[in-house]
Design an enzyme around this catalytic site. Structure first.
Site, PDB file in Angstrom:
ATOM      1  N   ASP A 239       0.875  -1.169   0.000  1.00 33.09           N
ATOM      2  CA  ASP A 239       0.000   0.000   0.000  1.00 33.09           C
ATOM      3  C   ASP A 239       0.912   1.218   0.000  1.00 33.09           C
ATOM      4  OD1 ASP A 239      -2.062  -1.778   0.246  1.00 33.09           O
ATOM      5  OD2 ASP A 239      -2.619  -1.220   2.292  1.00 33.09           O
ATOM      6  N   ASP A 402     -13.312  -4.335  -0.982  1.00 34.33           N
ATOM      7  CA  ASP A 402     -13.027  -3.921   0.399  1.00 34.33           C
ATOM      8  C   ASP A 402     -14.279  -4.088   1.258  1.00 34.33           C
ATOM      9  OD1 ASP A 402     -10.374  -2.937  -0.263  1.00 34.33           O
ATOM     10  OD2 ASP A 402     -11.331  -1.208  -1.172  1.00 34.33           O
TER      11      ASP A 402
END
Ligand code: 1PR
Length: 550
Positions: A239, A402
């Site tokens: 990330d 997500d």
């Protein structure tokens, strides 16, 4: 032109930068050929790479006037190597594009893999083992090596052998397929040598050097243990975002919160800085990661496309990392601050040109699925998924999901797809559904994960990257219930993500679910385990994994 110039067909599709980088690593430079007039006459070694759709590729060859000149090139005895769709185009046709005639150099047809007992596309690391005893070591191919494949169509081995070709095969859940073919001056691989780590670079080098039988490959394979089949993929995910000092860093959240817990500052702590993206990606490659994924987690902010920091990260990473690279975050229609409109397809194309093999789409997938259901499940052909999949192939489109767990007392308490869970909720609830979120979990939507993934499969997505906000950063293992539920709903491959804290969690997800791949982040970034620790552990427990050294 130098003696080390390789001519490469450029049909302007997919990731050619990786091939160029692999050639550079081997000491070769590239002369791109967009039309036959670009120097096909003078070429002595030609590479024909391609990704995506058979019909699209062949139509592109015809439009550019390549069909007859290519046949003449091959007939002249000069060397050519087809890669992926570059192999497929050599066949007479494919059920992918009925009625479209291939080059017909190999008199056989391609057919789709049977998806009743496995995920299709066939994505991942599989063998290309030469079947003729006296052709072992053909162009550096080793029976114990694994190579990276992404394809849905396969050629029958028997038909190709019958036509007098030497064949190297792989096996995908009982279906044998052509991994590589060779006859005289023509060599072609269904796998991507430029994305197959050290093993793939060896094949590319042997072809470029004209080493038809590689002695070192033959010697290395003596006594080697050959394990056919597709390996379990282990993926490292980074990330990425800018920290408060303006540096681009790899960060990692706890349930998507990437700031250090701070007792004093009411504004929260600093963004966690776990290292530099390019260096960390290279480290994971060297440790044996089967793929590397970058997620730009502040993509919801607007910034001009050319300034997107991920582009530079991709360019640099693809110079040293020879396994597939996925990039996510911000793949959607955008309007640059100067008012220029850029389509999601153009954004994706920019990433592919910079070294990405796949793009991952998060928020935009949820919005597109909402529209899909609102319009009575009609496909518009205009969504990011559809346009990118059409141009680059389903395998290039990953959907990053997500979801958040929502507990309910009974299945009737919601209209959404519910599971019965072995991990009861705070009030003892034994039912739960998984709610989709957008903008990195900042906003929940009235859609469940099964609605999302099934809509995405219809829109042409090739793979699901399945995160879980409740599990992210907890080191408590993957959400096995969620993963199997999604696996049961789609036939495209699924990457399990969120919650990995030790090698045993990878073993657990591969043993207790049918997931195709598993991804880890924090445990690698914090240095608690190496990617190689996970692979060794899986191997010790009898799972098939790729060994980077083979
Ligand atoms: O919506 O298309 O622009 O894409 C944004 C992308 O950024 C999405 O893929 C979304 O998952 C990701 N993202 C946004 N915010 C965050 C955040 O953490 N604040 N990260 C975020 C998602 C989740 C995983 C993580 C695993 C494994 N990160 O990729 O790496 O959960 O972690 P673990 O092994 O340490 O548990 P768009």
């Amino acid at each position: 032109m130098t003696a080390n110039t390789v001519y490469v067909l450029d049909l302007e599709s997919g990731n050619l930068r990786s091939l160029q980088n692999a050639l550079a690593k081997l000491g070769y430079d590239v002369k791109w050929i967009k039309t036959p007039e670009d120097g096909l006459d003078e070429a002595q070694i030609l590479l024909f790479p391609g990704v995506g759709n058979f019909g699209h590729t062949v139509a592109n060859l015809r439009r550019r006037g390549f069909v007859e000149p290519l046949k003449a090139y091959i007939a002249s005895g000069r060397r050519i190597m087809g890669i992926c769709v570059g192999l497929q185009a050599l066949f007479t046709g494919s059920t992918e594009s009925p009625g479209v005639e291939g080059l017909g150099i190999i008199p056989a047809q391609l057919e789709k893999f049977d998806d009743s007992n496995k995920s299709v596309p066939h994505i991942g690391w599989n063998s290309a083992a030469v079947i003729d005893e006296d052709k072992q070591g053909l162009y550096g191919l080793r029976p114990d090596s694994k190579y990276y494949y992404v394809h849905s169509y396969r050629a029958s081995v028997a038909a190709v052998v019958a036509a007098g070709w030497t064949v190297a095969t792989g096996n995908y859940n009982g279906e044998e397929f052509v991994g590589a073919v060779c006859k005289d001056n023509v060599f072609a691989t269904q796998f991507h040598p430029e994305k197959s780590g050290v093993a793939g670079l060896k094949v590319l080098r042997a072809f470029l050097e004209g080493e038809v039988i590689s002695k070192s490959a033959v010697e290395a394979a003596v006594g080697a243990v050959v394990k056919p089949g597709l390996t379990k993929r282990v993926i490292a995910c980074l990330d990425v975002r800018t920290n408060d000092d303006g540096d681009l860093v790899v960060t990692k959240g706890d349930q998507y919160d990437v700031r250090e817990k701070s007792a004093t500052a009411s504004t929260g702590g600093q963004v966690r800085n776990l290292g530099k993206p390019v260096e960390m990606a290279e480290r994971y490659y060297l440790e044996g990661a089967d793929e590397v994924t970058f997620l730009n987690i502040t993509s919801f902010r607007n910034c001009p496309l050319v300034d997107t920091p991920m582009l530079e990260i991709l360019r640099k990473t693809s110079e040293t990392v020879f396994v597939p690279l996925t990039i996510g975050g911000g793949i959607r229609d955008i309007v640059d601050p100067d008012g220029t409109k850029i389509s999601a397809l153009d954004v994706a194309s920019t990433y592919f040109r910079s070294g990405a093999d796949k793009v991952s789409i998060g928020s935009d997938a949820v919005f597109a699925a909402e529209e899909f259901y609102a319009n009575g499940e009609k496909l518009t052909g205009k969504t990011a998924m559809e346009t990118i999949s059409r141009a680059y192939g389903a395998q290039a489109v990953v959907i990053s999901v997500d979801p958040k767990r929502v507990y309910v007392d009974s299945p009737d308490a919601t209209t959404h797809h519910v599971i019965k869970t072995a991990t009861p909720g705070p009030n003892g609830e034994v039912y739960a559904w998984y709610q989709c979120t957008v903008k990195g979990g900042r906003e929940t939507r009235d859609m469940d994960v099964i609605q999302l993934v099934t809509a995405m499969e219809k829109m042409g997505a090739g793979e699901i990257l399945l995160n879980c906000i409740n599990k992210d950063g907890t080191n408590s293992g993957f959400d096995l219930e969620l993963i199997q539920d999604v696996k049961d709903a789609v036939s495209i491959p699924v990457i399990a993500s969120s919650g990995a804290g030790k090698p045993d969690h990878f073993l657990e997800v591969f043993e207790k679910t049918t997931t195709d791949a598993a991804l880890g982040a924090g445990m690698f970034h914090r240095g608690e385990y190496k990617v190689s620790d996970v692979k060794q552990y899986l191997s010790e427990h009898g799972l098939l994994v790729r060994n980077e050294l083979e």
